[in-house]
Design an enzyme around this catalytic site. Structure first.
Site, PDB file in Angstrom:
ATOM      1  N   CYS A   2      -6.655  11.722  44.976  1.00 45.02           N
ATOM      2  CA  CYS A   2      -5.790  11.286  46.059  1.00 45.02           C
ATOM      3  C   CYS A   2      -6.569  10.460  47.079  1.00 45.02           C
ATOM      4  CB  CYS A   2      -5.119  12.442  46.796  1.00 45.02           C
ATOM      5  SG  CYS A   2      -4.140  13.496  45.752  1.00 45.02           S
ATOM      6  N   ARG A  27      -8.362   6.620  42.971  1.00 44.83           N
ATOM      7  CA  ARG A  27      -8.456   8.061  43.216  1.00 44.83           C
ATOM      8  C   ARG A  27      -7.229   8.824  42.694  1.00 44.83           C
ATOM      9  NH1 ARG A  27     -12.325   9.141  47.089  1.00 44.83           N
ATOM     10  NH2 ARG A  27     -11.383  11.147  47.515  1.00 44.83           N
ATOM     11  N   TRP A  74      -2.818  11.973  43.035  1.00 40.97           N
ATOM     12  CA  TRP A  74      -3.132  12.502  41.703  1.00 40.97           C
ATOM     13  C   TRP A  74      -2.623  13.940  41.745  1.00 40.97           C
ATOM     14  CZ3 TRP A  74      -5.871  16.492  39.432  1.00 40.97           C
ATOM     15  CH2 TRP A  74      -6.143  16.356  38.070  1.00 40.97           C
ATOM     16  N   ASN A 100      -5.517  15.311  50.899  1.00 43.41           N
ATOM     17  CA  ASN A 100      -6.308  15.279  49.662  1.00 43.41           C
ATOM     18  C   ASN A 100      -7.022  16.615  49.555  1.00 43.41           C
ATOM     19  OD1 ASN A 100      -8.020  14.615  47.524  1.00 43.41           O
ATOM     20  ND2 ASN A 100      -9.513  13.622  48.870  1.00 43.41           N
ATOM     21  N   GLY A 101      -6.848  17.305  48.425  1.00 42.37           N
ATOM     22  CA  GLY A 101      -7.499  18.607  48.251  1.00 42.37           C
ATOM     23  C   GLY A 101      -6.511  19.610  47.689  1.00 42.37           C
ATOM     24  N   GLU A 491     -21.793   9.241  25.581  1.00 35.43           N
ATOM     25  CA  GLU A 491     -21.211   8.363  26.594  1.00 35.43           C
ATOM     26  C   GLU A 491     -20.268   7.341  25.954  1.00 35.43           C
ATOM     27  OE1 GLU A 491     -20.776   8.399  29.603  1.00 35.43           O
ATOM     28  OE2 GLU A 491     -20.394   6.337  30.210  1.00 35.43           O
ATOM     29  N   LYS A 495     -16.363   7.003  26.921  1.00 35.71           N
ATOM     30  CA  LYS A 495     -15.747   5.747  27.385  1.00 35.71           C
ATOM     31  C   LYS A 495     -14.510   5.437  26.558  1.00 35.71           C
ATOM     32  CE  LYS A 495     -16.964   5.247  30.419  1.00 35.71           C
ATOM     33  NZ  LYS A 495     -18.029   5.976  31.036  1.00 35.71           N
ATOM     34  N   GLU A 498     -11.515   8.005  27.124  1.00 36.34           N
ATOM     35  CA  GLU A 498     -10.838   8.026  28.431  1.00 36.34           C
ATOM     36  C   GLU A 498      -9.954   6.810  28.678  1.00 36.34           C
ATOM     37  OE1 GLU A 498     -14.710   7.047  31.268  1.00 36.34           O
ATOM     38  OE2 GLU A 498     -13.113   8.266  32.076  1.00 36.34           O
ATOM     39  N   HIS A 514     -24.604  19.730   9.487  1.00 30.21           N
ATOM     40  CA  HIS A 514     -24.254  21.086   9.945  1.00 30.21           C
ATOM     41  C   HIS A 514     -22.776  21.192  10.296  1.00 30.21           C
ATOM     42  CE1 HIS A 514     -28.491  22.017   9.873  1.00 30.21           C
ATOM     43  NE2 HIS A 514     -28.694  20.863  10.468  1.00 30.21           N
ATOM     44  N   LYS A 614     -10.673   8.745  39.731  1.00 32.13           N
ATOM     45  CA  LYS A 614     -12.097   8.410  39.788  1.00 32.13           C
ATOM     46  C   LYS A 614     -12.953   9.552  40.323  1.00 32.13           C
ATOM     47  CE  LYS A 614     -15.466   5.178  39.878  1.00 32.13           C
ATOM     48  NZ  LYS A 614     -15.954   5.104  38.484  1.00 32.13           N
TER      49      LYS A 614
HETATM   50  O1  M6R Z   1     -18.513  10.698  40.877  1.00 29.25           O
HETATM   51  P1  M6R Z   1     -19.203  11.451  39.795  1.00 29.25           P
HETATM   52  O2  M6R Z   1     -20.323  10.674  39.166  1.00 29.25           O
HETATM   53  O3  M6R Z   1     -19.663  12.808  40.215  1.00 29.25           O
HETATM   54  O4  M6R Z   1     -18.105  11.644  38.670  1.00 29.25           O
HETATM   55  C1  M6R Z   1     -18.385  12.382  37.519  1.00 29.25           C
HETATM   56  C2  M6R Z   1     -17.321  12.172  36.470  1.00 29.25           C
HETATM   57  O5  M6R Z   1     -16.077  12.557  36.960  1.00 29.25           O
HETATM   58  C3  M6R Z   1     -17.247  10.726  35.997  1.00 29.25           C
HETATM   59  O6  M6R Z   1     -18.475  10.274  35.524  1.00 29.25           O
HETATM   60  C4  M6R Z   1     -16.195  10.574  34.881  1.00 29.25           C
HETATM   61  O7  M6R Z   1     -16.614  11.260  33.745  1.00 29.25           O
HETATM   62  C5  M6R Z   1     -15.941   9.100  34.583  1.00 29.25           C
HETATM   63  N1  M6R Z   1     -14.542   8.832  34.593  1.00 29.25           N
HETATM   64  C6  M6R Z   1     -16.450   8.674  33.254  1.00 29.25           C
HETATM   65  O8  M6R Z   1     -16.215   7.327  33.000  1.00 29.25           O
END
Ligand code: M6R
Length: 619
Positions: A2, A27, A74, A100-101, A491, A495, A498, A514, A614
């Site tokens: 948010c 956000r 969000w 927000n929270g 990673e 990517k 997501e 395994h 984010k």
């Molecule tokens: O702001 P942060 O680096 O703490 O965020 C951590 C994760 O939420 C963030 O890296 C998330 O996995 C990304 N969307 C990945 O692309």
């Protein structure tokens, strides 16, 4: 999660609020709304869906006023719909708030208020805040907000307005970020800096339990004892173009292409002659010399950077390192003490689990170092020391340049620690830095080749798309890596999933036998990171085993390598030659681009993938 914006001043209010929300949309983006003070009333317009829907509504029925607040949501409590969108009002429509929270005790508070006749319209936890402020209001909004906040359990950043106070905005925070933007005859309140950057670079970070009381020509911060306090403004060195797409189709693509510059910048700032300098580190060298172990804690992409950090610190500084996700670390009574250095990594500096892990580590007496992108964020402030990554604002939900920047800092920190602990010397550092300094130019060349070749990754993505449809949506991705590139396999998979919503797994290639090799048939596309290095031959064996079982292989290889090209690998992606230890900085680039193009092929919203936000500021 948010985004909140508040504005008091003489500019067009909805214009300021909407532009601010556009910069906070990363956000959360399942609904958005604004509340504007005018003629002893409050106009509220809120809409389910992306910000453009609210914009259209405000074009159809414009509102004007003297001050206002906005919110992009969000969802945590209650589905995304118009009623659950913020701002929320009390039943008398005197107060409007954006939150927000999470309010953990909202049910109890709601029941009490309902018994007193307060009618609720939404399923959210946040509505209770507006009702409480209204119940506490005796002619002064700040007192009411502070009295209400004392009754809330959980995390909150709140912006509040009252219909009888036409230019006033009151904000308060606990465990969710809130910043103040100071202007001339105008002031701003926001969840993050990009929202105010167009108007001011003078920013004040609100600490937990502080309240801000602003109108267009004054802005006073109070501590939890209701005493006015002096707060120093920070001059932000980001510029507005960093928060804009600048001709790129998506923020993600722009941020991918910024990576060579980001790395160059880190090296310029941190390397003076052959010394590695962390000006803001604050942790005494003597303490770092004495640590016995290192724990790296983070979430998501930052966690993957931490996994690479383990390889680097263990290899260069010969110090044992373990890595954990913040959400696991915080609940399992972790074995860290005064002999441990706990490194928390976070782009936003506001991730709730990482912040809680930091607090847990501090409570156990560990030395806590934050590697963070957002200056003045909660994690940066609460850690014993901080190293900023200077990547500039990262807007796309899928993290790219923040990852490379975290890696850049980890390379330098590993070598810094190596020198401090007597494992390496000046000559060793010189050699290490010389090689590291070559990487930004190599990354730049790789990305330029990609641009000139318009464009291999897009072709692979298009082929995958066709294949996926033909396979009845069974095709998926498997990412394999070894050694220091194993975290890049994780990673790459993150990517892809997501932003493409396609199943993708990352594995250390040595684990294939395994279990995961059972997945191999004609469906998964297997990305094999097979760049030159210690385990290259082993990776070749993995590639052959996959080929023998009908898997489709995209191999990431070092330039000039012809071992698998046109043979086992259907497709190859070449990266410039470098020592294996530096290769993760290059390998990640085609992985990011592949994810980007697959998502584009499927026609998904790349910068705002479904269900995500984010910064994850709630647990
Ligand atoms: O702001 P942060 O680096 O703490 O965020 C951590 C994760 O939420 C963030 O890296 C998330 O996995 C990304 N969307 C990945 O692309």
């Amino acid at each position: 999660m948010c985004g909140i914006i508040g504005y008091t001043g003489s500019k067009n209010i909805t214009d300021v609020l909407l532009k601010g929300l556009a910069r906070l949309e990363y956000r959360g983006y399942d609904s958005a709304g604004v509340a504007v003070l005018k003629n002893k009333g409050i106009d509220v317009v809120k809409k389910q869906g992306k910000l453009c829907i609210l914009e259209d509504e405000l074009k159809r029925s414009p509102i004007t006023g003297t001050a206002g607040i906005g919110h992009t949501r969000w969802a945590t409590h209650g589905v995304p719909n118009d009623a659950n969108a913020h701002p929320h009002r009390d039943y008398k429509e005197d107060v409007a708030i954006a939150h927000n929270g999470i309010i953990e005790n909202y049910r109890e508070l709601k029941q009490t208020l309902e018994k007193k006749g307060y009618g609720f319209k939404s399923e959210t936890d946040s509505e209770v805040i507006a009702q409480l402020i209204s119940a506490e209001y005796k002619g002064d909004l700040r007192f009411a907000v502070m009295a209400a906040a004392k009754q809330l359990k959980g995390s909150f950043a709140i912006a509040a307005i009252h219909r009888k106070e036409p230019e006033r905005i009151v904000g308060i925070r606990k465990d969710s970020p809130l910043i103040i933007g100071l202007g001339v005859n105008e002031n701003f309140l926001a969840s993050d800096i990009p929202a105010v950057l167009e108007h001011t670079k003078n920013v004040v970070y609100l600490e937990n339990n502080e309240t801000v009381d602003m109108n267009r020509d004054s802005c006073v911060v109070y501590n939890d004892k209701d005493e006015p306090i002096e707060k120093k403004a920070t001059k932000i060195d980001w510029n507005i173009s960093q928060a804009e797409k600048s001709g790129y189709k998506h923020f993600m693509l722009k941020e991918i292409f910024e990576q060579p510059e980001v790395l160059k910048n880190i090296l310029k700032k941190r390397v003076k002659n052959s010394d590695i300098v962390f000006e803001e580190l604050k942790i005494e060298e003597d303490k770092l010399k004495k640590i016995k172990n290192v724990a790296i804690i983070a979430c998501g992409t930052a966690y993957h950077a931490g996994l690479i950090g383990k390889y680097l610190i263990e290899k260069n500084a010969r110090t044992p390192v373990w890595v954990d996700t913040s959400s696991e670390f915080r609940y399992r009574d972790p074995l860290v003490d005064k002999n441990s250095l706990v490194i928390v990594i976070s782009q936003s500096g506001e991730t709730a689990d990482t912040l809680a892990a930091l607090r847990e580590a501090k409570q156990k007496g560990a030395i806590v170092l934050a590697i963070c992108n957002v200056a003045g964020s909660s994690i940066a402030r609460e850690a014993d020391g901080v190293i900023y990554t200077y990547a500039g604002p990262e807007i796309a939900v899928a993290s790219t340049k923040a990852y490379t920047a975290q890696l850049g800092v980890l390379y330098l920190f590993a070598q810094y620690l190596a020198v401090l602990r007597g494992v390496s010397d000046i000559a060793g550092t010189k050699r290490f830095l010389q090689k590291l300094k070559e990487v930004p130019a190599l990354a730049d060349r790789l990305l330029k080749q990609y641009q000139a070749n318009e464009n291999r990754m897009q072709k692979y993505a298009a082929k995958f798309h066709k294949y996926y449809l033909a396979s009845n949506n069974k095709s998926c991705f498997l990412y394999l890596g070894r050694n220091i590139n194993y975290p890049n396999a994780l990673e790459g998979a993150l990517k892809l999933k997501e932003i493409s919503y396609i199943s993708a797994e990352g594995y250390p290639a040595g684990e294939m036998k395994h279990g995961p090799i059972a997945l191999i048939d004609e469906n998964p596309w297997v990305i094999c990171i097979a760049v030159n290095g210690e385990t290259y031959e082993k990776m070749l064996s993995n590639i052959q085993e996959i080929k023998a079982r009908g898997g489709i292989i995209i191999a990431i290889i070092s330039e000039g390598n012809n071992d698998v090209r046109g043979k086992e690998a259907e497709y190859v992606i070449e990266i410039p030659k470098t020592d294996e230890i530096f290769s993760p900085l290059l390998v990640t680039l085609p992985l990011q681009l592949l994810a980007y193009h697959v998502a584009a092929e499927f026609g998904y919203d790349i910068d705002q993938p479904r269900n995500l936000a984010k910064s994850v500021t709630v647990e």
